[in-house]
Design an enzyme around this catalytic site. Sequence first.
Site, mmCIF file in Angstrom:
data_model
loop_
_atom_site.group_PDB
_atom_site.id
_atom_site.type_symbol
_atom_site.label_atom_id
_atom_site.label_comp_id
_atom_site.label_asym_id
_atom_site.label_seq_id
_atom_site.Cartn_x
_atom_site.Cartn_y
_atom_site.Cartn_z
ATOM 1 N N GLU A 13 36.462 39.501 43.582
ATOM 2 C CA GLU A 13 37.664 38.965 42.920
ATOM 3 C C GLU A 13 38.893 38.983 43.825
ATOM 4 O OE1 GLU A 13 35.576 41.141 41.534
ATOM 5 O OE2 GLU A 13 35.035 40.463 39.508
ATOM 6 N N PHE A 55 33.922 49.559 27.287
ATOM 7 C CA PHE A 55 33.261 49.162 28.530
ATOM 8 C C PHE A 55 34.077 48.093 29.248
ATOM 9 C CE2 PHE A 55 30.143 46.386 30.746
ATOM 10 C CZ PHE A 55 29.843 47.280 31.772
ATOM 11 N N GLN A 56 34.324 48.308 30.502
ATOM 12 C CA GLN A 56 35.117 47.401 31.346
ATOM 13 C C GLN A 56 36.511 47.157 30.782
ATOM 14 O OE1 GLN A 56 32.600 43.957 32.412
ATOM 15 N NE2 GLN A 56 31.951 45.112 34.233
ATOM 16 N N LYS A 97 38.593 39.130 24.445
ATOM 17 C CA LYS A 97 37.435 38.266 24.221
ATOM 18 C C LYS A 97 37.443 37.646 22.826
ATOM 19 C CE LYS A 97 32.506 38.051 25.249
ATOM 20 N NZ LYS A 97 31.279 38.801 25.574
ATOM 21 N N MET A 100 46.259 46.648 66.252
ATOM 22 C CA MET A 100 47.642 47.032 65.988
ATOM 23 C C MET A 100 47.751 48.525 65.714
ATOM 24 S SD MET A 100 50.565 45.695 66.174
ATOM 25 C CE MET A 100 50.772 43.947 65.825
#
Lengths: 171, 584
Positions: B51, B113-114, B163, B482
């Site tokens: 993502e 969940f999630q 949802k 760097m």
Amino acid sequence: MKITTEAGERHVLAITVDNEAGVLAKITGLFTARGYNIESLTVADITADHALSRITIVTSGPPPVIDQIIAQLDRLVPVHKVIDLADQGAHVEREIALVKVAGTGEKRIEALRLADVFRAKVVDTTLTSFVFEITGNSDKVDRFIALMRECGLVEVGRTGIVAISRGPEAV
Amino acid sequence: MTEMSGADMVVQALVDLGVDTVFGYPGGAVLPIYDALFNHPTIRHILVRHEQAATHAAEGYARATGKPGVVLVTSGPGATNAVTGITDALLDSIPMVVLTGQVPTTLIGTDAFQECDTVGITRHCTKHNYLVMDPDRLGPIIHEAFHIATHGRPGPVVIDIPKNVQVATGTYSVPELIEHQSYRPQVEPDADAIADAIALIAAAERPIFYTGGGVINAGPDASAALRQLVGLTGAPITSTLMGLGAFPSDDPKWLGMLGMHGTYESNMAMNRADLIIAVGARFDDRVTGRLDAFAPHAKKIHIDIDRSSINKIVPVDVAVLGDAGRALDALIGAWQDKGHKARDLGEWWRRIDGWRATRCLDFPEKKESGAEIMPQRAVKALFEATRGRDPIITTEVGQHQMWAAQHFGFSAPNRWLTSGGLGTMGYGFPAAVGAQVARPDRLVICIAGEASLQMNIQEMGTVSQHRLPVKIFILNNEWMGMVRQWQELTYESRYSNSYSDSLPDFVKLAEAYGWTGLRIDTLGELEDGIRTMIDTPGPVIVDCRVAKLANCFPMIPSGAAHTEMILQPSDVIGTMDDEAKALV
């Protein structure tokens, strides 16, 4: 499909917390994260050494949700104590509002008359305006403001409520 | 006003807003929206492999087109993985709308969940965010979100959609006039401020334009206006990392980038100027160096669309609040109305030419064909080989990014996509994916370091799946260059964890994904290798082996003034006091 929400009852929570940076954000963040309501919130430090603050939150929800709110608050590291004042028998609630009305003539006189009835104090005045200070429970403040709408109300500031249990004991 | 599911409303709103591309990754809490997108006739979904890459790809799309990038991810880990790219877009003012799935409203707050507190987590890394609890609100909120992401100072907006709100039915409505109740940025500059600015510009003996990403964000017309105004005044111009491309690098008035790895002439000119005209730039610490020594002789004009950027770091004499393009147009109009003519800036230019004579971007190198390749040479060769092809260049973060900024010339906006404010390693490759999706016929090259590239290297699969002809040009020095450079400057070359050990064979990796892999080892192979990369259809990785210990100069060390530049390696002392060590 339609989404329905469960009606809740009003509760007043008194929360004692460490007076440190970010603690208010933690408390309010918990409410938004978990979908709880905040109807009113006040906070000020309450000890001589400025170590502790008392937060008064008015929230609403079905009993299991209120129970969960208290448990979630209690779990936060800087929280010392969470009291549901509804569980402590009777309690008193007070709120201050500063109410500015502007106008002249009969409306101005009526505003002053009503303020007297509500035992509101005049804390600032000009020839065309008053600022009233009113103290009471939220219903009383609501009613005063509603009446002032008819008398030239221009601005309102409210503190939100503070509350404490009746009787000699500290909670 | 038709009754439809929340998921259908989301897709309808995207269609109504002209969205043609969504970067995303499905998961439990966005399945209804994914189902509504199934075989969609106009919206193309680019399936990424992580993502974070979806957000950077959306940024690449936005930076290449000027249109908002759109991201669709699931709840919990989908949302948290997106946070880095959201923050990157906030710091670089990139318009982006991120749709996140959320657990159903009935489960919010239960550690489902999630579940994560997406609006809480993204509160401080978005321009604005929403949790939509009612499907009837989806239409108005999505339209408002695009308005906020693209108006004023652009930025990322998150819309968190539970949802059950996606499944529930409601009424889709589009607000007739999108005007936020409280958010109304000032776009048109104030006429008095313009008049004050023009008076200062007309009177200045040593003026310099200092421009930034705000000019790019204001659209191609703003870049055109900038060129016109610089031409009218005859003043020199420098730019931040974010502003490269707004002014052509082959114009004699161009001094190169300023700041920590900017040119000697641009930093010296900033220090000696009597007027700085800042346009869409925010006096970042990479640019100013030590603040009490910043531009001590200059009056400052600051054009910015964000009121909070003005007087934040550097107090200014004239503040012009508004869109950079409109402000530049107004300045041009006022200049012409007043009948101003360019002053004779000959003495100022003679001093600038003196600083230019140091040739601060030169670097030592061996010329024989078997010699190792200096990374600066590799960038210059890439620039020469792609001249006339109008490539889009993205970078990762580190030495290679600075070498690209120094040695690759840009002549138009929206061709240079780099992570400036947040400095996100792993940005460049997915940004190239987004740019290539937006501009399928253009040559898109990610100039990468071998370390940064590995932070989102999984996107090779995305490129293969969507048949994107992205080129990755790795300046491989086997070091987090760097980091190593700072360790040399500050910690007596104690190289703590900065070596890129256990590197993959990038050529074999390319082949494993169905790409073409090339390796360039010596100077003699450089030009042919680059030509092969450009001529090879489809995606290519070039593993260009460069001098391992080269460092990026010139450099203003942390806490130093513009006049205290390190021009070459021999100027490096190797230690710093604690005050300098504490700076970034």
